[in-house]
Design a protein around this motif. Structure first.
Motif, PDB file in Angstrom:
ATOM      1  N   GLY A 113      31.456  31.388  41.592  1.00 48.54           N
ATOM      2  CA  GLY A 113      31.144  31.660  40.193  1.00 48.54           C
ATOM      3  C   GLY A 113      31.860  32.871  39.627  1.00 48.54           C
ATOM      4  N   LEU A 114      33.081  33.141  40.084  1.00 46.73           N
ATOM      5  CA  LEU A 114      33.862  34.269  39.582  1.00 46.73           C
ATOM      6  C   LEU A 114      34.642  33.837  38.349  1.00 46.73           C
ATOM      7  CD1 LEU A 114      35.272  35.599  42.980  1.00 46.73           C
ATOM      8  CD2 LEU A 114      33.251  36.395  41.733  1.00 46.73           C
ATOM      9  N   SER A 115      34.432  34.515  37.245  1.00 41.63           N
ATOM     10  CA  SER A 115      35.112  34.164  35.998  1.00 41.63           C
ATOM     11  C   SER A 115      36.596  34.483  36.091  1.00 41.63           C
ATOM     12  CB  SER A 115      34.488  34.930  34.828  1.00 41.63           C
ATOM     13  OG  SER A 115      33.140  34.562  34.660  1.00 41.63           O
ATOM     14  N   LEU A 116      37.398  33.590  35.524  1.00 38.25           N
ATOM     15  CA  LEU A 116      38.843  33.755  35.509  1.00 38.25           C
ATOM     16  C   LEU A 116      39.336  33.966  34.084  1.00 38.25           C
ATOM     17  CD1 LEU A 116      39.741  30.850  37.968  1.00 38.25           C
ATOM     18  CD2 LEU A 116      39.656  33.299  38.498  1.00 38.25           C
ATOM     19  N   ALA A 117      40.499  34.601  33.959  1.00 39.61           N
ATOM     20  CA  ALA A 117      41.140  34.788  32.661  1.00 39.61           C
ATOM     21  C   ALA A 117      42.606  34.420  32.801  1.00 39.61           C
ATOM     22  CB  ALA A 117      40.987  36.234  32.183  1.00 39.61           C
ATOM     23  N   ALA A 118      43.169  33.867  31.758  1.00 40.68           N
ATOM     24  CA  ALA A 118      44.555  33.403  31.811  1.00 40.68           C
ATOM     25  C   ALA A 118      45.520  34.570  31.965  1.00 40.68           C
ATOM     26  CB  ALA A 118      44.888  32.623  30.545  1.00 40.68           C
ATOM     27  N   SER A 119      46.556  34.338  32.739  1.00 35.52           N
ATOM     28  CA  SER A 119      47.634  35.313  32.866  1.00 35.52           C
ATOM     29  C   SER A 119      48.630  35.111  31.736  1.00 35.52           C
ATOM     30  CB  SER A 119      48.331  35.169  34.224  1.00 35.52           C
ATOM     31  OG  SER A 119      47.459  35.513  35.277  1.00 35.52           O
ATOM     32  N   ALA A 120      49.518  36.091  31.550  1.00 30.23           N
ATOM     33  CA  ALA A 120      50.494  36.025  30.464  1.00 30.23           C
ATOM     34  C   ALA A 120      51.831  35.437  30.900  1.00 30.23           C
ATOM     35  CB  ALA A 120      50.718  37.430  29.879  1.00 30.23           C
ATOM     36  N   ARG A 121      52.244  35.700  32.173  1.00 31.11           N
ATOM     37  CA  ARG A 121      53.585  35.308  32.577  1.00 31.11           C
ATOM     38  C   ARG A 121      53.633  34.495  33.868  1.00 31.11           C
ATOM     39  NH1 ARG A 121      57.824  40.117  32.109  1.00 31.11           N
ATOM     40  NH2 ARG A 121      59.152  38.314  32.607  1.00 31.11           N
ATOM     41  N   VAL A 122      52.493  34.326  34.526  1.00 30.14           N
ATOM     42  CA  VAL A 122      52.456  33.516  35.739  1.00 30.14           C
ATOM     43  C   VAL A 122      51.328  32.506  35.619  1.00 30.14           C
ATOM     44  CG1 VAL A 122      53.436  35.347  37.185  1.00 30.14           C
ATOM     45  CG2 VAL A 122      50.938  35.124  36.986  1.00 30.14           C
ATOM     46  N   ALA A 123      51.374  31.461  36.450  1.00 29.35           N
ATOM     47  CA  ALA A 123      50.359  30.411  36.375  1.00 29.35           C
ATOM     48  C   ALA A 123      49.006  30.818  36.955  1.00 29.35           C
ATOM     49  CB  ALA A 123      50.876  29.147  37.076  1.00 29.35           C
ATOM     50  N   PRO A 124      48.968  31.526  38.099  1.00 23.67           N
ATOM     51  CA  PRO A 124      47.651  31.872  38.646  1.00 23.67           C
ATOM     52  C   PRO A 124      46.871  32.768  37.675  1.00 23.67           C
ATOM     53  CG  PRO A 124      49.358  32.201  40.293  1.00 23.67           C
ATOM     54  CD  PRO A 124      50.054  31.959  38.993  1.00 23.67           C
ATOM     55  N   PRO A 125      45.595  32.488  37.464  1.00 24.55           N
ATOM     56  CA  PRO A 125      44.792  33.332  36.582  1.00 24.55           C
ATOM     57  C   PRO A 125      44.390  34.618  37.287  1.00 24.55           C
ATOM     58  CG  PRO A 125      43.426  31.608  37.506  1.00 24.55           C
ATOM     59  CD  PRO A 125      44.819  31.346  37.993  1.00 24.55           C
ATOM     60  N   ARG A 126      43.920  35.571  36.507  1.00 20.07           N
ATOM     61  CA  ARG A 126      43.381  36.810  37.059  1.00 20.07           C
ATOM     62  C   ARG A 126      41.862  36.724  37.089  1.00 20.07           C
ATOM     63  NH1 ARG A 126      42.148  40.047  32.323  1.00 20.07           N
ATOM     64  NH2 ARG A 126      42.977  38.999  30.460  1.00 20.07           N
ATOM     65  N   LEU A 127      41.257  37.637  37.835  1.00 16.28           N
ATOM     66  CA  LEU A 127      39.803  37.722  37.891  1.00 16.28           C
ATOM     67  C   LEU A 127      39.324  38.535  36.696  1.00 16.28           C
ATOM     68  CD1 LEU A 127      39.517  38.388  41.713  1.00 16.28           C
ATOM     69  CD2 LEU A 127      38.794  36.303  40.519  1.00 16.28           C
ATOM     70  N   ALA A 128      38.514  37.935  35.841  1.00 14.83           N
ATOM     71  CA  ALA A 128      38.129  38.557  34.586  1.00 14.83           C
ATOM     72  C   ALA A 128      37.380  39.873  34.787  1.00 14.83           C
ATOM     73  CB  ALA A 128      37.279  37.592  33.764  1.00 14.83           C
ATOM     74  N   ALA A 129      36.632  40.012  35.878  1.00 12.80           N
ATOM     75  CA  ALA A 129      35.835  41.217  36.099  1.00 12.80           C
ATOM     76  C   ALA A 129      36.651  42.387  36.628  1.00 12.80           C
ATOM     77  CB  ALA A 129      34.691  40.907  37.069  1.00 12.80           C
ATOM     78  N   ALA A 130      37.850  42.132  37.111  1.00  7.77           N
ATOM     79  CA  ALA A 130      38.666  43.207  37.673  1.00  7.77           C
ATOM     80  C   ALA A 130      39.160  44.131  36.559  1.00  7.77           C
ATOM     81  CB  ALA A 130      39.854  42.636  38.434  1.00  7.77           C
ATOM     82  N   PRO A 131      39.057  45.447  36.729  1.00  3.93           N
ATOM     83  CA  PRO A 131      39.495  46.373  35.683  1.00  3.93           C
ATOM     84  C   PRO A 131      41.002  46.403  35.493  1.00  3.93           C
ATOM     85  CG  PRO A 131      38.831  47.586  37.636  1.00  3.93           C
ATOM     86  CD  PRO A 131      38.443  46.160  37.864  1.00  3.93           C
ATOM     87  N   VAL A 132      41.764  46.016  36.511  1.00  6.03           N
ATOM     88  CA  VAL A 132      43.227  45.987  36.421  1.00  6.03           C
ATOM     89  C   VAL A 132      43.735  44.747  37.147  1.00  6.03           C
ATOM     90  CG1 VAL A 132      45.382  47.104  37.127  1.00  6.03           C
ATOM     91  CG2 VAL A 132      43.503  48.492  36.257  1.00  6.03           C
ATOM     92  N   ALA A 133      44.745  44.114  36.575  1.00  2.00           N
ATOM     93  CA  ALA A 133      45.392  42.978  37.228  1.00  2.00           C
ATOM     94  C   ALA A 133      46.895  43.068  36.999  1.00  2.00           C
ATOM     95  CB  ALA A 133      44.856  41.654  36.686  1.00  2.00           C
ATOM     96  N   LEU A 134      47.649  42.810  38.053  1.00  2.00           N
ATOM     97  CA  LEU A 134      49.108  42.830  37.989  1.00  2.00           C
ATOM     98  C   LEU A 134      49.645  41.438  38.288  1.00  2.00           C
ATOM     99  CD1 LEU A 134      49.631  46.099  40.049  1.00  2.00           C
ATOM    100  CD2 LEU A 134      50.260  45.832  37.652  1.00  2.00           C
ATOM    101  N   GLU A 135      50.304  40.857  37.309  1.00  2.00           N
ATOM    102  CA  GLU A 135      50.927  39.554  37.513  1.00  2.00           C
ATOM    103  C   GLU A 135      52.248  39.751  38.246  1.00  2.00           C
ATOM    104  OE1 GLU A 135      51.329  37.348  33.913  1.00  2.00           O
ATOM    105  OE2 GLU A 135      49.393  38.026  33.118  1.00  2.00           O
ATOM    106  N   CYS A 136      52.450  38.996  39.318  1.00  2.00           N
ATOM    107  CA  CYS A 136      53.596  39.235  40.186  1.00  2.00           C
ATOM    108  C   CYS A 136      54.371  37.956  40.496  1.00  2.00           C
ATOM    109  CB  CYS A 136      53.147  39.865  41.504  1.00  2.00           C
ATOM    110  SG  CYS A 136      52.214  41.405  41.318  1.00  2.00           S
ATOM    111  N   ARG A 137      55.651  38.157  40.792  1.00  2.00           N
ATOM    112  CA  ARG A 137      56.529  37.064  41.195  1.00  2.00           C
ATOM    113  C   ARG A 137      57.172  37.431  42.534  1.00  2.00           C
ATOM    114  NH1 ARG A 137      60.603  36.384  36.837  1.00  2.00           N
ATOM    115  NH2 ARG A 137      61.326  38.391  37.639  1.00  2.00           N
TER     116      ARG A 137
END
Length: 211
Positions: A113-137
């Protein structure tokens, strides 16, 4: 003083010893997406940022015994994309739950039941509750044994909770809610900021000594 020949230890003992003395370590709560669209989440404490031009992220990935890749490793090999989520102590319990050996067709965020949020430049979503997320390739992956792989990725995009970053100065203020750190085994740590220490200018010191 203890003196231990690391090469004489079996790999498991060496792992336990190194993890117990190199502390604390930051935790990358990594989200990936399989080719069939299943979102995986797993924590990694062999992790850090290693540069700014390009912005380098390094993950130490561990395969199962015999070399079978875990979900995170397999998904990154297949898609070349991942998200590093940084967590605070309030997220420790769900983070530890995602470390359980779920089957590949079970997505931890969906199951827990972990909420997800859409990423801006990659397909995998980020965890909405995390205070920081880094989209990586993925940039390059180095294999050192059947069980150990070093992944170097480029951080492409950063998300942060409101108020954490001053967008004009890029100053980051965590306050008292610093990220969770890994110790060893099932032990974790809350970080406490110490007194600030400015790096001295040797030229100034040399001048004052000369006077």
């Amino acid at each position: 003083m203890s003196s231990i020949d690391l090469a004489a230890l079996d790999p498991r003992s060496r792992y336990k010893l190194l993890c117990a003395v190199v502390i604390p370590r930051p935790i990358a709560w990594v989200t990936t997406e399989s080719k069939s669209g299943i979102v995986n989440a797993a924590p990694y404490s062999f992790f850090n940022v290693f540069g700014q031009d390009p912005a380098l992220i390094v993950l130490g990935l561990e395969n199962r015994e015999g070399g079978e890749p875990k979900d995170t490793t397999r998904n990154i090999r297949d898609t070349g994309e991942f998200v590093v989520n940084i967590l605070t102590p309030d997220l420790a319990a769900p983070m530890v739950e995602t470390a359980a050996p779920y089957p590949a067709d079970i997505g931890e965020p969906d199951t827990l039941g972990l909420s997800l949020a859409a990423s801006a430049r990659v397909a995998p979503p980020r965890l909405a509750a995390a205070p920081v997320a880094l989209e990586c390739r993925k940039m390059v992956s180095l294999s050192f044994s059947a069980e150990r792989e070093l992944l170097v990725g480029e951080a492409l995009h950063l998300h942060a909770r409101d108020g954490l970053i001053d967008e004009d100065t890029l100053r980051v203020e965590w306050g008292d809610d610093l990220p969770l750190a890994r110790l060893f085994a099932d032990r974790y740590a809350r970080l406490v900021e110490t007194d600030r220490h400015t790096i001295p200018d040797p030229r100034t010191k040399a001048g004052s000594d000369a006077v």
